[in-house]
Design a protein around this motif. Structure first.
Motif, PDB file in Angstrom:
ATOM      1  N   UNK A  75       1.486 -20.447   4.649  1.00 62.25           N
ATOM      2  CA  UNK A  75       2.606 -21.051   3.932  1.00 62.25           C
ATOM      3  C   UNK A  75       2.997 -22.361   4.609  1.00 62.25           C
ATOM      4  N   UNK A  76       2.932 -23.451   3.857  1.00 60.20           N
ATOM      5  CA  UNK A  76       3.280 -24.772   4.374  1.00 60.20           C
ATOM      6  C   UNK A  76       4.787 -24.979   4.231  1.00 60.20           C
ATOM      7  N   UNK A 116       2.099 -37.134   0.418  1.00 57.24           N
ATOM      8  CA  UNK A 116       1.830 -35.755   0.813  1.00 57.24           C
ATOM      9  C   UNK A 116       2.628 -34.778  -0.055  1.00 57.24           C
ATOM     10  N   UNK A 117       3.892 -35.081  -0.259  1.00 63.49           N
ATOM     11  CA  UNK A 117       4.757 -34.215  -1.067  1.00 63.49           C
ATOM     12  C   UNK A 117       4.273 -34.149  -2.517  1.00 63.49           C
ATOM     13  N   UNK A 118       3.677 -35.226  -2.995  1.00 68.68           N
ATOM     14  CA  UNK A 118       3.147 -35.203  -4.361  1.00 68.68           C
ATOM     15  C   UNK A 118       2.043 -34.159  -4.504  1.00 68.68           C
ATOM     16  N   UNK A 119       1.306 -33.911  -3.422  1.00 73.20           N
ATOM     17  CA  UNK A 119       0.241 -32.913  -3.428  1.00 73.20           C
ATOM     18  C   UNK A 119       0.759 -31.531  -3.076  1.00 73.20           C
ATOM     19  N   UNK A 123       5.922 -28.015  -2.126  1.00 75.92           N
ATOM     20  CA  UNK A 123       6.684 -26.959  -1.452  1.00 75.92           C
ATOM     21  C   UNK A 123       7.120 -27.358  -0.043  1.00 75.92           C
ATOM     22  N   UNK A 124       6.495 -28.378   0.531  1.00 78.97           N
ATOM     23  CA  UNK A 124       6.801 -28.764   1.907  1.00 78.97           C
ATOM     24  C   UNK A 124       8.157 -29.462   1.996  1.00 78.97           C
TER      25      UNK A 124
END
Length: 358
Positions: free
Chosen positions: A49-50, A64-67, A70-71
């Motif tokens: 779980x990221x 990164x958040x676009x991919x 959930x992060x």
């Protein structure tokens, strides 16, 4: 997944979780190299779980958040280090910063998973060895050209099953496309990227140790040069090395940044494993002029000649094994000694390399 640019090559496999949601939490930081996406893909597919992401560059974080929506975006490294839920930090820092970040991570009681190359100096390696011994934490390395290539995974299974007998020699070819205009400034500064044998050469040396079953090796000879990029005087666009393993197996590897634009992918990576009873050839990313898909394995032994197309058929067991190693404090995915020995030998090959072209 970009087939044209190796820096952004992020393989994706089928989900094979070894833990349930929330049972193994990790964070990502230092998003300097696109391999962080392959690292995160592998961990998530294995059930991790990221929870967090951190980088001082907001544009990198936004991408990164676009991919991975959930992060959560951390305010600092310390917010991640102080979170007791986080068991592992995955990072793809500028190569010269990977060792110090790993030491900091382990001293905060967390395991560390870094992109290759894991160090740019023997001093960094020595410090990491000391901190691993003191903390009991793991310093694991994303040697993706074996761990995230299905034909390479299957080749290891064949070798272990005795399909070609005792391994005598491993021949590795690791060409890459330069894509200079898309590279960050640090890529062209030797103090930051470490040299070609230290960097992409680490893949080849790691594979030799693994397939040949060597615990140690000697660098017999190594060379580097800049043949085609005089505008980047600190870049080495060619390197090769010859090694002798402690069990008598030998290795020759060549790496370069000379892939022509006409190739359908970022590099025609190949590996040949010679045994006493047969040999294996891998055409990892393309079978030129025949099939622009990857993961071709050719096997010749006493039973005949075989060609296997392995894309989507083998999976990437390393990531699940790594998660379980972190939870159970075992070493099934990769031993710490192996990860560090591959790093040590690529550093030694780089340090003693003869410069063959100026």
């Amino acid at each position: 997944m970009s087939r044209a640019n190796g820096m952004n090559y992020a393989p994706q496999g089928k989900p094979r979780p070894v833990v349930g949601p929330g049972e193994f939490v990790f964070a990502a930081m230092a998003l300097d190299h696109g391999h962080i996406y392959g690292m995160c893909n592998g961990l998530k597919e294995a059930g991790a779980s990221l929870k967090w992401v951190y980088d001082p560059d907001p544009e990198k974080v936004e991408r990164f958040i676009a991919t991975y929506p959930e992060a959560q975006v951390a305010r600092s490294e310390d917010q991640i280090f102080q979170d007791p839920e986080v068991r592992l930090v995955a990072a793809a820092a500028i190569p010269c910063d990977r060792g110090p970040l790993g030491v900091k991570t382990m001293r905060h009681g967390k395991d560390y998973f870094t992109d290759k190359t894991p160090f740019t100096s023997l001093e960094q390696l020595a410090e990491a060895r000391t901190v691993v011994a003191a903390t009991g934490r793991k310093y694991m390395v994303y040697y993706s050209e074996r761990l995230h290539v299905e034909s390479a995974v299957f080749a290891g299974q064949l070798v272990q099953d005795g399909a070609i007998g005792r391994v005598v020699q491993v021949l590795g070819l690791g060409p890459h496309r330069l894509n200079a205009s898309a590279r960050p400034d640090w890529f062209f500064r030797k103090a930051q990227y470490g040299g070609i044998l230290c960097d992409i050469g680490s893949h080849q040396i790691e594979q030799f140790l693994y397939y040949a079953g060597c615990g140690d090796a000697e660098v017999l000879h190594s060379k580097v040069g800049n043949y085609n990029n005089p505008e980047y005087p600190e870049l080495e666009d060619y390197g090769d090395a010859t090694l002798l393993g402690d069990n008598g197996a030998t290795n020759y590897c060549r790496v370069d940044w000379l892939t022509p634009d006409g190739l359908s992918t970022w590099g025609d990576g190949r590996l040949t494993i010679l045994g006493t009873n047969g040999y294996i050839e891998l055409r990892k990313y393309v079978d030129i002029a025949r099939d622009n898909g990857g993961d071709h394995l050719y096997l010749v032994n006493g039973e005949g000649e075989f060609h296997l197309e392995l894309g989507g058929k083998v999976g990437f067991p390393y990531f699940g094994e790594l998660i379980l190693d972190c939870l159970n404090r075992t070493e099934k995915a990769m031993t710490q000694a192996h990860a560090f020995k591959a790093a040590e030998l690529c550093l030694k090959a780089q340090l003693q390399a003869v410069r063959v072209y100026k």
